[in-house]
Design a protein around this motif. Structure first.
Motif, PDB file in Angstrom:
ATOM      1  N   MET A   1       0.823  -1.202   0.000  1.00  0.00           N
ATOM      2  CA  MET A   1       0.000   0.000   0.000  1.00  0.00           C
ATOM      3  C   MET A   1       0.861   1.257   0.000  1.00  0.00           C
ATOM      4  SD  MET A   1      -3.077  -0.850  -0.350  1.00  0.00           S
ATOM      5  CE  MET A   1      -3.726   0.794  -0.155  1.00  0.00           C
ATOM      6  N   LYS A   2       1.972   1.220   0.753  1.00  0.00           N
ATOM      7  CA  LYS A   2       2.869   2.372   0.745  1.00  0.00           C
ATOM      8  C   LYS A   2       3.429   2.613  -0.655  1.00  0.00           C
ATOM      9  CE  LYS A   2       4.380   2.159   5.576  1.00  0.00           C
ATOM     10  NZ  LYS A   2       5.537   1.933   6.488  1.00  0.00           N
ATOM     11  N   LEU A   3       3.801   1.541  -1.337  1.00  0.00           N
ATOM     12  CA  LEU A   3       4.328   1.665  -2.692  1.00  0.00           C
ATOM     13  C   LEU A   3       3.283   2.266  -3.629  1.00  0.00           C
ATOM     14  CD1 LEU A   3       6.443   1.101  -4.893  1.00  0.00           C
ATOM     15  CD2 LEU A   3       5.520  -1.228  -5.056  1.00  0.00           C
ATOM     16  N   ILE A   4       2.062   1.784  -3.538  1.00  0.00           N
ATOM     17  CA  ILE A   4       0.990   2.283  -4.402  1.00  0.00           C
ATOM     18  C   ILE A   4       0.720   3.763  -4.133  1.00  0.00           C
ATOM     19  CG2 ILE A   4      -1.498   2.122  -4.856  1.00  0.00           C
ATOM     20  CD1 ILE A   4      -1.189  -0.934  -4.482  1.00  0.00           C
ATOM     21  N   PHE A   5       0.671   4.135  -2.854  1.00  0.00           N
ATOM     22  CA  PHE A   5       0.402   5.531  -2.524  1.00  0.00           C
ATOM     23  C   PHE A   5       1.566   6.440  -2.884  1.00  0.00           C
ATOM     24  CE2 PHE A   5      -3.297   4.135  -0.116  1.00  0.00           C
ATOM     25  CZ  PHE A   5      -4.169   5.198  -0.324  1.00  0.00           C
ATOM     26  N   THR A   6       2.788   5.882  -2.887  1.00  0.00           N
ATOM     27  CA  THR A   6       3.939   6.667  -3.339  1.00  0.00           C
ATOM     28  C   THR A   6       3.750   7.110  -4.788  1.00  0.00           C
ATOM     29  OG1 THR A   6       5.451   5.541  -1.828  1.00  0.00           O
ATOM     30  CG2 THR A   6       6.429   6.606  -3.731  1.00  0.00           C
ATOM     31  N   LYS A   7       3.141   6.234  -5.590  1.00  0.00           N
ATOM     32  CA  LYS A   7       2.888   6.577  -6.995  1.00  0.00           C
ATOM     33  C   LYS A   7       1.943   7.773  -7.119  1.00  0.00           C
ATOM     34  CE  LYS A   7       5.025   2.758  -8.412  1.00  0.00           C
ATOM     35  NZ  LYS A   7       6.322   2.780  -9.125  1.00  0.00           N
ATOM     36  N   LEU A   8       1.102   7.977  -6.085  1.00  0.00           N
ATOM     37  CA  LEU A   8       0.129   9.067  -6.111  1.00  0.00           C
ATOM     38  C   LEU A   8       0.626  10.314  -5.385  1.00  0.00           C
ATOM     39  CD1 LEU A   8      -3.139   7.052  -5.322  1.00  0.00           C
ATOM     40  CD2 LEU A   8      -2.356   7.855  -7.546  1.00  0.00           C
ATOM     41  N   GLY A   9       1.725  10.165  -4.638  1.00  0.00           N
ATOM     42  CA  GLY A   9       2.213  11.292  -3.852  1.00  0.00           C
ATOM     43  C   GLY A   9       1.356  11.560  -2.635  1.00  0.00           C
ATOM     44  N   LEU A  10       0.667  10.514  -2.139  1.00  0.00           N
ATOM     45  CA  LEU A  10      -0.188  10.650  -0.963  1.00  0.00           C
ATOM     46  C   LEU A  10       0.398   9.870   0.212  1.00  0.00           C
ATOM     47  CD1 LEU A  10      -3.714  10.145  -2.601  1.00  0.00           C
ATOM     48  CD2 LEU A  10      -2.658  12.303  -1.917  1.00  0.00           C
ATOM     49  N   GLU A  11       0.074  10.296   1.413  1.00  0.00           N
ATOM     50  CA  GLU A  11       0.548   9.639   2.627  1.00  0.00           C
ATOM     51  C   GLU A  11      -0.646   9.022   3.346  1.00  0.00           C
ATOM     52  OE1 GLU A  11       3.263   8.166   5.267  1.00  0.00           O
ATOM     53  OE2 GLU A  11       3.741   9.371   3.503  1.00  0.00           O
ATOM     54  N   PRO A  12      -0.791   7.689   3.330  1.00  0.00           N
ATOM     55  CA  PRO A  12      -1.940   7.064   3.977  1.00  0.00           C
ATOM     56  C   PRO A  12      -1.774   7.020   5.498  1.00  0.00           C
ATOM     57  CG  PRO A  12      -0.491   5.379   3.112  1.00  0.00           C
ATOM     58  CD  PRO A  12       0.093   6.698   2.690  1.00  0.00           C
ATOM     59  N   VAL A  13      -2.885   6.962   6.202  1.00  0.00           N
ATOM     60  CA  VAL A  13      -2.898   6.754   7.647  1.00  0.00           C
ATOM     61  C   VAL A  13      -3.398   5.341   7.890  1.00  0.00           C
ATOM     62  CG1 VAL A  13      -3.873   7.486   9.853  1.00  0.00           C
ATOM     63  CG2 VAL A  13      -3.322   9.195   8.104  1.00  0.00           C
ATOM     64  N   PHE A  14      -2.563   4.498   8.502  1.00  0.00           N
ATOM     65  CA  PHE A  14      -2.923   3.098   8.713  1.00  0.00           C
ATOM     66  C   PHE A  14      -3.592   2.907  10.070  1.00  0.00           C
ATOM     67  CE2 PHE A  14       0.499   2.869   5.587  1.00  0.00           C
ATOM     68  CZ  PHE A  14      -0.056   1.998   4.658  1.00  0.00           C
ATOM     69  N   ILE A  15      -4.668   2.144  10.062  1.00  0.00           N
ATOM     70  CA  ILE A  15      -5.412   1.823  11.285  1.00  0.00           C
ATOM     71  C   ILE A  15      -5.424   0.311  11.438  1.00  0.00           C
ATOM     72  CG2 ILE A  15      -7.655   1.957  12.439  1.00  0.00           C
ATOM     73  CD1 ILE A  15      -8.207   4.469  10.728  1.00  0.00           C
ATOM     74  N   THR A  16      -5.014  -0.174  12.588  1.00  0.00           N
ATOM     75  CA  THR A  16      -4.997  -1.617  12.829  1.00  0.00           C
ATOM     76  C   THR A  16      -6.001  -1.975  13.912  1.00  0.00           C
ATOM     77  OG1 THR A  16      -3.200  -1.396  14.432  1.00  0.00           O
ATOM     78  CG2 THR A  16      -2.582  -1.809  12.154  1.00  0.00           C
ATOM     79  N   ASP A  17      -6.699  -3.069  13.679  1.00  0.00           N
ATOM     80  CA  ASP A  17      -7.665  -3.565  14.660  1.00  0.00           C
ATOM     81  C   ASP A  17      -8.112  -4.947  14.221  1.00  0.00           C
ATOM     82  OD1 ASP A  17      -9.513  -3.673  16.784  1.00  0.00           O
ATOM     83  OD2 ASP A  17      -9.921  -1.521  16.584  1.00  0.00           O
ATOM     84  N   LYS A  18      -9.028  -5.546  14.930  1.00  0.00           N
ATOM     85  CA  LYS A  18      -9.593  -6.836  14.537  1.00  0.00           C
ATOM     86  C   LYS A  18     -10.344  -6.663  13.221  1.00  0.00           C
ATOM     87  CE  LYS A  18     -10.179  -8.480  19.291  1.00  0.00           C
ATOM     88  NZ  LYS A  18     -11.152  -8.913  20.326  1.00  0.00           N
ATOM     89  N   TRP A  19     -10.326  -7.727  12.414  1.00  0.00           N
ATOM     90  CA  TRP A  19     -10.974  -7.659  11.105  1.00  0.00           C
ATOM     91  C   TRP A  19     -12.441  -7.266  11.228  1.00  0.00           C
ATOM     92  CZ3 TRP A  19     -11.083  -7.117   6.123  1.00  0.00           C
ATOM     93  CH2 TRP A  19     -12.173  -7.577   5.388  1.00  0.00           C
ATOM     94  N   SER A  20     -13.159  -7.855  12.172  1.00  0.00           N
ATOM     95  CA  SER A  20     -14.593  -7.586  12.306  1.00  0.00           C
ATOM     96  C   SER A  20     -14.856  -6.107  12.603  1.00  0.00           C
ATOM     97  CB  SER A  20     -15.199  -8.458  13.411  1.00  0.00           C
ATOM     98  OG  SER A  20     -14.534  -8.250  14.644  1.00  0.00           O
ATOM     99  N   ILE A  21     -13.997  -5.498  13.418  1.00  0.00           N
ATOM    100  CA  ILE A  21     -14.159  -4.081  13.760  1.00  0.00           C
ATOM    101  C   ILE A  21     -13.845  -3.209  12.547  1.00  0.00           C
ATOM    102  CG2 ILE A  21     -13.253  -2.190  15.168  1.00  0.00           C
ATOM    103  CD1 ILE A  21     -12.841  -4.232  17.410  1.00  0.00           C
ATOM    104  N   MET A  22     -12.730  -3.501  11.859  1.00  0.00           N
ATOM    105  CA  MET A  22     -12.369  -2.708  10.688  1.00  0.00           C
ATOM    106  C   MET A  22     -13.421  -2.824   9.596  1.00  0.00           C
ATOM    107  SD  MET A  22      -8.233  -3.023  10.295  1.00  0.00           S
ATOM    108  CE  MET A  22      -8.254  -4.803  10.044  1.00  0.00           C
ATOM    109  N   TYR A  23     -13.933  -4.039   9.406  1.00  0.00           N
ATOM    110  CA  TYR A  23     -14.943  -4.260   8.370  1.00  0.00           C
ATOM    111  C   TYR A  23     -16.201  -3.444   8.652  1.00  0.00           C
ATOM    112  CZ  TYR A  23     -18.022  -6.847   5.197  1.00  0.00           C
ATOM    113  OH  TYR A  23     -18.902  -7.192   4.208  1.00  0.00           O
TER     114      TYR A  23
END
Length: 216
Positions: free
Chosen positions: A1-23
C-alpha cells in the motif's frame, strides 16, 4: 500500500484492529480503504473494487514437528483454525462442511493456537503465512504444502468506500504503474527477513551440551 500511494504522492494513515471491527467501520464510513480483500458480490453495495493487484496462493500451516498433515485429505477430523468472516473461511466451509473449524479474530491467534496444540492446522495465504512464521514462529510452525479450495478466487483487490469513486480510479492508475521488479523486492524484504539461523530450545541445548568431533 505504501508503494501504491507513493505513486500518487499521498501519505496514507494506517489503522490496525480486529478484522470484524475494521470491516464494520468500513461499512459505516469511518475508514476509506480495505487494502487486501477478495471479491465478494455482497460487498458491492458499499464497496468499489480496484483492479486486482496480487494473487494469493494457499498453503497448509502446521506445527513444525508434525508429519501427518500434508494435503487436504489429512485435514479430515482435524481442528482447523480460520479467521471469522473471511471469504477464504466461507469457501473452506463450503468444501469441508463437516470440518471442525474454530474461528479466530486474527492470524496471530491462529498461529499461537497451532503452536500451543489447541488447533492442528490452518489454510492461509502462503505469502502472509511465510512472513508471520519467519518473524515470530520460526522453529515452531511450517508451511506444509500448497492447497486449492474449490471456487476460491485468489485474486486480491483494494476495497474503496462507495462514495470515493475518484480514489478508486486513482488507485487503479497507481497499481498499473507497479512493476514486477518492485513486487519482487517487496517479497524479498518481507518474507526473507533474515539470513540468521534461528534455533529451537532443544537445538540450543544440544549445541551447548555436546562436543562434535570432525575429521579433516
Amino acid at each position: 500500500m505504501k508503494l501504491i500511494f507513493t505513486k500518487l504522492g499521498l501519505e496514507p494513515v494506517f489503522i490496525t484492529d480486529k478484522w470484524s471491527i475494521m470491516y464494520n467501520d468500513f461499512k459505516n464510513g469511518k475508514i476509506d480503504i480495505l487494502p487486501v480483500v477478495g471479491y465478494n458480490k455482497n460487498r458491492e453495495e458499499f464497496t468499489n473494487y480496484t483492479q486486482s493487484y496480487l494473487s494469493q496462493r494457499l498453503s497448509i500451516v502446521t506445527k513444525k514437528s508434525r508429519t501427518d498433515i500434508i494435503n487436504k485429505d489429512d485435514l479430515v477430523d482435524k481442528k482447523i483454525g480460520m479467521i471469522k468472516d473471511w471469504n477464504l473461511t466461507n469457501k473452506f466451509k463450503d468444501e469441508f462442511p463437516n470440518a471442525n473449524i474454530i474461528e479466530f479474530e486474527n492470524l496471530k491467534d491462529i498461529f499461537d493456537a497451532i503452536r500451543d496444540n489447541f488447533v492442528d492446522a490452518t489454510v492461509q495465504n502462503n505469502f502472509l503465512s511465510s512472513y508471520y512464521i519467519n518473524k515470530n514462529y520460526y522453529g515452531d510452525l511450517k508451511v506444509s504444502s500448497a492447497i486449492s479450495i474449490k471456487s476460491f478466487d485468489g485474486r486480491l483487490y483494494i476495497g474503496v468506500k462507495k462514495d470515493l469513486k475518484m480514489l478508486q480510479q486513482l488507485l487503479d492508475k497507481a497499481i498499473a504503474k507497479v512493476n514486477e521488479d518492485e513486487i519482487k523486492a517487496l517479497e524479498e524484504k518481507w518474507v526473507n527477513i533474515s539470513k540468521e539461523a534461528k534455533f529451537t530450545k532443544e537445538e540450543k541445548e544440544f549445541i551447548e551440551n555436546n562436543v562434535v568431533q570432525i575429521t579433516t
